[in-house]
Scaffold this active site. Structure first.
Site, short mmCIF file in Angstrom:
data_model
loop_
_atom_site.label_atom_id
_atom_site.label_comp_id
_atom_site.label_asym_id
_atom_site.label_seq_id
_atom_site.Cartn_x
_atom_site.Cartn_y
_atom_site.Cartn_z
CG HIS A 40 10.50 -13.32 15.25
ND1 HIS A 40 11.30 -13.87 14.27
CD2 HIS A 40 11.36 -12.84 16.19
CE1 HIS A 40 12.57 -13.71 14.60
NE2 HIS A 40 12.63 -13.10 15.75
CG HIS A 72 14.29 -17.16 15.26
ND1 HIS A 72 13.11 -16.96 15.95
CD2 HIS A 72 15.24 -16.56 15.97
CE1 HIS A 72 13.36 -16.24 17.04
NE2 HIS A 72 14.64 -15.99 17.07
CB CYS A 94 11.90 -24.71 12.87
SG CYS A 94 10.94 -25.58 11.64
CG HIS A 122 14.87 -12.64 10.38
ND1 HIS A 122 15.05 -13.93 10.81
CD2 HIS A 122 13.60 -12.33 10.65
CE1 HIS A 122 13.91 -14.38 11.30
NE2 HIS A 122 13.00 -13.43 11.22
CD GLU A 124 15.15 -18.66 8.87
OE1 GLU A 124 14.01 -18.22 9.13
OE2 GLU A 124 15.41 -19.31 7.85
CB THR A 161 12.56 -21.02 6.53
OG1 THR A 161 12.45 -20.09 7.61
CG2 THR A 161 13.66 -22.01 6.81
CB CYS A 189 9.60 -24.00 5.72
SG CYS A 189 8.37 -22.86 6.34
CB SER A 217 6.48 -12.28 12.31
OG SER A 217 6.16 -13.27 11.37
S1 SF4 Z 1 7.75 -20.90 9.38
FE1 SF4 Z 1 8.65 -22.79 8.58
S2 SF4 Z 1 10.80 -22.72 9.25
FE2 SF4 Z 1 9.67 -21.22 10.49
S3 SF4 Z 1 9.09 -22.36 12.33
FE3 SF4 Z 1 7.37 -22.53 10.88
S4 SF4 Z 1 7.74 -24.48 9.77
FE4 SF4 Z 1 9.66 -23.88 10.79
#
Ligand code: SF4
Length: 277
Positions: A40, A72, A94, A122, A124, A161, A189, A217
């Site tokens: 994003h 995502h 990811c 979103h 994700e 995340t 995350c 994003s």
């Molecule tokens: S923000 Fe976190 S979940 Fe998203 S791509 Fe980066 S490490 Fe992976």
């Protein structure tokens, strides 16, 4: 003007990994396509397009036989459609997003109603909800959670995340106070957590915060929310060209942070522009 950059800002492990995968594949495959934007950040996506990497809306639009799935994640049925179409799949999702998919599949198989704490629109979150199946719901806020009757339910909760731990915690707390049984996995995350903590620490020390990253994003939007909550004027921008000199009139020190999909060169340009003012 002095510009302090947050200790943790910019491109994360998952985005680096996705970009490495695409760049390696682009060398082998002319007309490579990503399903939707890879990450994003519109400037990075534009940069990839200039290198010949196209963004397609559906599996049917692929021309060169190879499709890249975005960082995502995508719904399982989209992955299946790509397999059925005989495409080579480069999965740039990811691993932290993949982990959430596994968690919700397990919860659903064990009979839990799955709650995804996240932004309903979103991509994700849509993919996580898809992995969770029919008996699932997206909760975006405490108000959303308050509008559901949780009594007698067996509920499994995960987070997008990029959520804030505060929002996740308040939703879990409310559901736990009413439901029969609750299992909650904090799937925010570490990259999100670290960037949020660094922004929270920096914002009160400066006269204004600049948050750099795609308007699409989620993690950048969360960083901007956190900075605003600290009470300092906060500007969410994608590039240095958006900076208005009167935003920083009379200021001596400003702070700078950036979302997990914002590349170093954009952060550097913004820093340089602010230092010149
Ligand atoms: S923000 Fe976190 S979940 Fe998203 S791509 Fe980066 S490490 Fe992976």
């Amino acid at each position: 003007m002095k510009v302090i950059v947050a200790d943790q800002a910019g491109v994360c492990f998952g985005v680096k990994r996705a970009l490495n995968l695409v760049n390696a594949e682009a060398e082998k495959c002319e007309g490579l396509a990503t399903l939707g934007p890879l990450i994003h950040n519109p400037q990075v996506v534009q940069d990839l397009e200039q290198k010949g990497v196209r963004v397609v809306k559906s599996v049917g639009d692929v021309q060169c036989g190879v499709i890249v799935m975005p960082s995502h994640g995508v719904p399982r049925d989209v992955m299946k459609a790509a397999e059925n179409a005989g495409l080579k799949i480069v999965d740039a999702a990811c691993p932290f997003v993949e982990n959430v998919h596994c968690k919700v599949e397990t919860l659903a198989a064990e009979g839990y109603m799955v709650v995804v704490v996240g932004d309903a629109g979103h991509s994700e979150v849509k993919a996580i909800k898809n992995a969770a199946g029919e008996n699932s719901v997206v909760i975006s806020s405490l108000e959303d959670a308050q509008s559901v009757d949780w009594s007698g339910k067996k509920v499994g909760i995960v987070s997008q995340t990029t959520q804030t731990p505060e929002r996740f915690g308040e939703v879990v707390g409310l559901i736990a106070s009413q439901a029969k049984e609750v299992v909650a996995y904090n799937t925010i995350c570490y990259a999100t957590h670290d960037r949020q903590s660094a922004a929270r620490e920096l914002a009160p020390q400066v006269e204004a915060m600049f948050v750099v990253g795609g308007r699409n994003s989620a993690n950048t939007n969360r960083l901007a929310e956190i900075c605003r909550e600290s009470g300092v004027p906060t500007y969410h921008i994608e590039t240095s060209s958006e900076i208005q000199p009167d935003w920083v009139n009379g200021m001596e020190t400003v702070g700078l942070t950036a979302g997990a999909s914002t590349p170093e060169w954009i952060i550097e340009e913004v820093k340089k522009r602010l230092e010149e003012l």
